[in-house]
Design an enzyme around this catalytic site. Structure first.
Site, PDB file in Angstrom:
ATOM      1  N   LYS A 122     -33.139 -63.547   6.103  1.00  0.00           N
ATOM      2  CA  LYS A 122     -32.207 -64.597   5.091  1.00  0.00           C
ATOM      3  C   LYS A 122     -32.370 -65.897   5.096  1.00  0.00           C
ATOM      4  CE  LYS A 122     -27.722 -66.346   3.152  1.00  0.00           C
ATOM      5  NZ  LYS A 122     -26.149 -66.824   4.045  1.00  0.00           N
ATOM      6  N   PHE A 157     -23.680 -63.246  14.365  1.00  0.00           N
ATOM      7  CA  PHE A 157     -22.736 -62.107  13.168  1.00  0.00           C
ATOM      8  C   PHE A 157     -23.885 -61.735  12.506  1.00  0.00           C
ATOM      9  CE2 PHE A 157     -20.689 -62.318   9.398  1.00  0.00           C
ATOM     10  CZ  PHE A 157     -19.524 -61.344   9.696  1.00  0.00           C
ATOM     11  N   GLN A 158     -23.169 -60.360  12.788  1.00  0.00           N
ATOM     12  CA  GLN A 158     -24.129 -59.190  11.535  1.00  0.00           C
ATOM     13  C   GLN A 158     -25.277 -59.045  11.526  1.00  0.00           C
ATOM     14  OE1 GLN A 158     -22.676 -59.551   7.050  1.00  0.00           O
ATOM     15  NE2 GLN A 158     -20.918 -58.341   7.623  1.00  0.00           N
ATOM     16  N   GLU A 197     -22.167 -47.955   2.102  1.00  0.00           N
ATOM     17  CA  GLU A 197     -23.487 -47.651   2.522  1.00  0.00           C
ATOM     18  C   GLU A 197     -24.087 -46.706   2.201  1.00  0.00           C
ATOM     19  OE1 GLU A 197     -22.685 -52.150   3.544  1.00  0.00           O
ATOM     20  OE2 GLU A 197     -21.763 -50.162   4.036  1.00  0.00           O
ATOM     21  N   MET A 235     -17.859 -23.126   8.981  1.00  0.00           N
ATOM     22  CA  MET A 235     -19.124 -22.549   9.458  1.00  0.00           C
ATOM     23  C   MET A 235     -18.819 -22.672  11.239  1.00  0.00           C
ATOM     24  SD  MET A 235     -22.784 -23.635   8.820  1.00  0.00           S
ATOM     25  CE  MET A 235     -22.545 -22.366   7.750  1.00  0.00           C
TER      26      MET A 235
END
Length: 599
Positions: free
Chosen positions: A186, A136-137, A74, A500
């Site tokens: 959902k 969940f999630q 993602e 760097m």
């Protein structure tokens, strides 16, 4: 109350998106989302599916108005959409699932907001009844993103979905552009939308007004501002990304008034850097002559910039000779600093249009001569490598040599030495020719940016200049490049080090090097072979130009590994110091003890 309908019960397959029931037009929420994206001129989107977002992703099935792309993560999808947005100023669109799908988007969301890139992020969420239960999630999505977006909102009913999507696009693209986030539970995503005559637009008018800056579009400027600019003896134009849409206006004004121009990283190329008035990029690793010019100017005209700390050094010592600092910006929030400035909340283009008719030419002979003296004495330079080895600067100069006359090359970078060397040694000739992470400084972003830029500009040559540390964070995106046959050129500067940070360890931590070695870098040739991507290598000066030319003209995607020796990125404005208190290379060695701070 409408009962829950399945796709099967509605006989909605493929193009059969709507069905008339009880004399009312009804459709699934996913179809509403898709149609609103199309209405908002979305042609490309980035999608990573999951349980909570499946009802929305399903709407993309067997439709062709929007082409969607699937990255390996993602975060990379977010960077790709941001690269698309940065190169076009059209919104990048990303759909992700709930929980980890959204948390993986936090970095690109903040990157887009900080760098003024329009980004619309749509995330799935657990059902309304399950929110707050650690389902969940699940994650507190809006709580996480509301501080790093222009607007973040949880959709509560399917009926408000059309106006929410339209509002998101309006906010993302208005004023100072940035990211917005829409969280769709959902249960809402699985609901049936009933088209009615009810107009919910009024619910979001306050949100729009709050986020949309009311610009001063008055075509007049106070006469005192005009007099200050015309009468100044040593002025400098300091321009940021807010000017990128006004390159011609800026050049017209600069030439008519005879005022030199320096830019931030994101505005490089606003005025071609081979122009006599160009001071190139200023700041921590900017040109010494730009920094000296700012510190000796009697008037600074700041357009579309926000006086970021990397461009000012210590504000306590900033521009000590400036009697006037005029700050023109589209966003009042970007005008909060301790400098004694005249603040004008105005679009830079409107300001220039109003100013040009009244500006007058002034030779400023002494000032221009001083600037030329600085340019001659303090060019970007480095100690040439020994034997037949190459440095990152050499490789980037070779890339510049072979692309300088091309009108359709876009560069992306990761973050680190290679990024700053690219800023220094590419001759930037037009705005948005570089796509890079500025404020947030995201390593691993270059490959994603390149993917988005290539999709947005299919006929352009897109070159990703990356360091080994930065590229290692996004190496899986070779799969995305191969899958979509994107002809991206990846110029990998491999010095087996986070150079760097290593430089700062050397300068400020008594050479105590911790966690900056990449001595276990992979065999990039074998990885490229695994993805079916061409691989080239260059490790010697005598082959540099030949390899670079072949690399840039190769068909399809290709990775060229430049095996470079370590080096410090100078000039360097030391932390806490004035902008002209720079560490510069000595004349005969790159060793630290010969670097010097000019008086």
């Amino acid at each position: 109350m409408l009962r829950s309908y399945t796709r099967k019960s509605m006989n909605c397959v493929g193009k059969f998106s709507y069905k008339k029931i009880c004399n009312k037009v009804q459709t699934f929420a996913g179809n509403v989302l898709y149609d609103r994206l199309v209405e908002n001129n979305v042609k490309h989107a980035w999608v990573y599916s999951g349980g909570a977002v499946m009802p929305l992703v399903d709407s993309f099935y067997d439709k062709t108005n929007i082409k969607y792309y699937i990255n390996t993560h993602e975060q990379h999808a977010g960077h790709s959409a941001t690269g698309y947005a940065k190169s076009t100023q059209n919104p990048g669109v990303v759909l992700v699932t709930s929980g980890p799908g959204l948390t993986n988007m936090i970095t690109p969301i903040l990157d887009a907001t900080n760098d003024s890139a329009p980004l619309v992020v749509i995330s799935g969420q657990v059902s309304l009844g399950a929110m707050g239960t650690q389902a969940f999630q699940e994650c507190p999505a809006v709580d996480l993103t509301k501080h790093i977006t222009k607007w973040s909102y949880t959709v509560r009913t399917v009926q408000e979905l059309p106006v929410v999507i339209d509002t998101a696009f309006q906010i993302a693209t208005s004023g100072r552009k940035g990211a917005v986030h829409i969280d769709i539970p959902k249960c809402v995503a699985s609901s049936l939308y009933v088209k009615t005559n009810e107009n919910l637009d009024h619910k979001f008018m306050y949100v729009r007004n709050k986020n949309n800056v009311l610009l001063n579009n008055d075509a007049s400027i106070d006469e005192s501002i005009i007099n200050i600019i015309n009468n100044s003896n040593s002025p400098v134009l300091y321009c940021g990304a807010g000017c990128n849409s006004y390159s011609e206006l800026l050049s017209t004004f600069a030439e008519k008034a005879n005022i030199p121009v320096t830019t931030t990283l994101h505005a490089m190329g606003l005025i071609p850097e081979n122009h006599k008035l160009s001071l190139k990029m200023l700041g921590m690793h900017g040109s010494a002559f730009a920094n000296y010019s700012i510190q000796n100017a009697d008037c600074i005209i700041a357009l579309g910039s926000r006086f970021d700390d990397r461009t000012t050094g210590n504000l306590q010592y900033y521009a000590p000779k400036a009697k006037n600092i005029i700050h023109v910006n589209i966003n009042k929030k970007d005008m909060k600093n301790s400098l004694n400035t005249t603040k004008i909340d105005m679009d830079a283009g409107n300001f220039l249009k109003a100013l040009i008719p009244y500006c007058s030419y002034k030779s400023r002979t002494e000032w221009m001569a001083k600037i030329e003296q600085w340019k001659t004495k303090y060019p970007f330079d480095y100690e040439r490598p020994l034997n037949n080895t190459i440095k990152t600067q050499c490789a980037i100069k070779s890339l510049n040599k072979h692309t300088i006359n091309s009108k359709n090359v876009i560069f992306t970078t990761g973050v680190g030495n290679h990024q700053m060397f690219a800023c220094q040694y590419i001759t930037w000739k037009r705005p948005r020719q570089i796509i890079s992470s500025g404020s947030l400084g995201v390593m691993g972003s270059s490959t994603g940016y390149a993917i988005g830029a290539q999709i947005a500009n299919p006929n352009a040559t897109v070159v990703s200049i990356d360091g080994d540390g930065s590229f290692n964070m996004s190496i899986s995106e070779l799969q995305t490049i191969a899958k979509y046959k994107l002809p991206i050129k990846i110029a990998l500067m491999n010095d087996d080090c986070l150079s760097m940070v290593s430089t700062w360890e050397k300068l400020f931590f008594d050479s105590r090097h911790v966690a900056t070695s990449n001595l276990c870098n992979p065999n990039y040739q074998k990885i490229c072979n695994g993805y079916g991507i061409k691989y080239m290598v260059c490790d010697s000066k005598d082959k540099l130009d030949e390899v670079t030319n072949n690399f840039l003209h190769a068909d399809g995607p290709v990775l060229c590994e430049y095996k470079v020796t370590k080096d410090m990125c100078l000039p360097l404005v030391k932390p806490g110091c004035a902008l002209d208190n720079m560490l510069l290379y000595g004349n005969d060695s790159e060793r630290l003890d010969t670097a010097h701070i000019p008086s």
